[in-house]
Write a protein that holds these residues in place. Structure first.
Motif, PDB file in Angstrom:
ATOM      1  N   GLN A   4       0.843  -1.180   0.000  1.00 50.49           N
ATOM      2  CA  GLN A   4       0.000   0.000   0.000  1.00 50.49           C
ATOM      3  C   GLN A   4       0.889   1.244   0.000  1.00 50.49           C
ATOM      4  N   PRO A   5       0.382   2.362  -0.539  1.00 46.14           N
ATOM      5  CA  PRO A   5       1.208   3.562  -0.629  1.00 46.14           C
ATOM      6  C   PRO A   5       1.665   4.113   0.723  1.00 46.14           C
ATOM      7  N   VAL A 111      -2.483  -3.505   5.412  1.00 44.41           N
ATOM      8  CA  VAL A 111      -3.205  -3.133   6.619  1.00 44.41           C
ATOM      9  C   VAL A 111      -4.683  -3.024   6.259  1.00 44.41           C
ATOM     10  N   ALA A 112      -5.516  -3.708   6.999  1.00 41.96           N
ATOM     11  CA  ALA A 112      -6.964  -3.653   6.802  1.00 41.96           C
ATOM     12  C   ALA A 112      -7.588  -3.022   8.046  1.00 41.96           C
ATOM     13  N   PHE A 113      -8.456  -2.049   7.833  1.00 39.63           N
ATOM     14  CA  PHE A 113      -9.165  -1.383   8.921  1.00 39.63           C
ATOM     15  C   PHE A 113     -10.625  -1.787   8.888  1.00 39.63           C
ATOM     16  N   ASP A 114     -11.214  -2.020  10.052  1.00 42.37           N
ATOM     17  CA  ASP A 114     -12.625  -2.369  10.115  1.00 42.37           C
ATOM     18  C   ASP A 114     -13.493  -1.214   9.626  1.00 42.37           C
ATOM     19  N   ASP A 119      -9.060   9.480   4.996  1.00 45.47           N
ATOM     20  CA  ASP A 119      -7.755  10.106   5.188  1.00 45.47           C
ATOM     21  C   ASP A 119      -6.734   9.047   5.622  1.00 45.47           C
ATOM     22  N   PRO A 120      -5.767   8.708   4.768  1.00 49.99           N
ATOM     23  CA  PRO A 120      -4.782   7.682   5.129  1.00 49.99           C
ATOM     24  C   PRO A 120      -3.972   8.034   6.375  1.00 49.99           C
ATOM     25  N   GLU A 121      -3.724   9.303   6.596  1.00 52.19           N
ATOM     26  CA  GLU A 121      -2.975   9.702   7.787  1.00 52.19           C
ATOM     27  C   GLU A 121      -3.799   9.466   9.050  1.00 52.19           C
TER      28      GLU A 121
END
Length: 146
Positions: A4-5, A111-114, A119-121
């Motif tokens: 991922q970036p 990385v997986a978020f529920d 915003d990636p930050e």
């Protein structure tokens, strides 16, 4: 798996979170890792990871993922690569921890978020916060004389 970036920033977050666990894992004799890996005794490697992780994280937060590898040659130092999963609340991090005689390195694969933010930050800040919340805080208790 494509990186991922935002993996470099998250690699720093993960590396800082698991630094103590990596040090614990480096206390295991490299010959033991090599034997377990060559004999395909991944359950033994998983037990080592779980035992090291339980000192620093809540149960189930860090575990062995899909495998591991021993890089051993006649002319070089051995390296052990462990595919690991960090599962703090609300996120899952798939990464590789590489252990060698002098250091350890982290490569975040995904990385997986529920509930990801746009915003990636913000997602990276959430990852840092949830990893901190998953840590076991140990306090020194004073000795009681008497």
């Amino acid at each position: 798996m494509d990186k991922q970036p935002h993996s470099p920033a998250r690699e720093i977050i993960v590396a800082n979170a698991i630094r103590a666990v990596a040090n614990e894992l480096r206390l295991i004799d490299v010959a033991d890792y090599i034997a377990f890996i060559r004999l395909e005794s991944l359950a033994s490697v998983a037990d080592i990871v779980e035992s090291a992780a339980e000192l620093y994280f809540m149960p189930g937060t860090l575990r062995l993922g899909h495998g591991c590898d021993a890089h051993v040659t006649w002319g070089g130092s051995p390296r052990i690569s462990l595919d690991l999963e960090l599962r703090p609340q609300g996120a899952t991090v798939y990464f590789t921890l590489e252990l060698s005689a002098d250091n350890a390195g982290v490569e975040v694969n995904y990385v997986a978020f529920d509930n990801p933010s746009d915003d990636p930050e913000a997602n990276s800040r959430y990852l840092a916060d949830t990893l901190q919340a998953s840590r076991i805080v140990r306090t020194e208790r004073p000795l009681i004389n008497g």
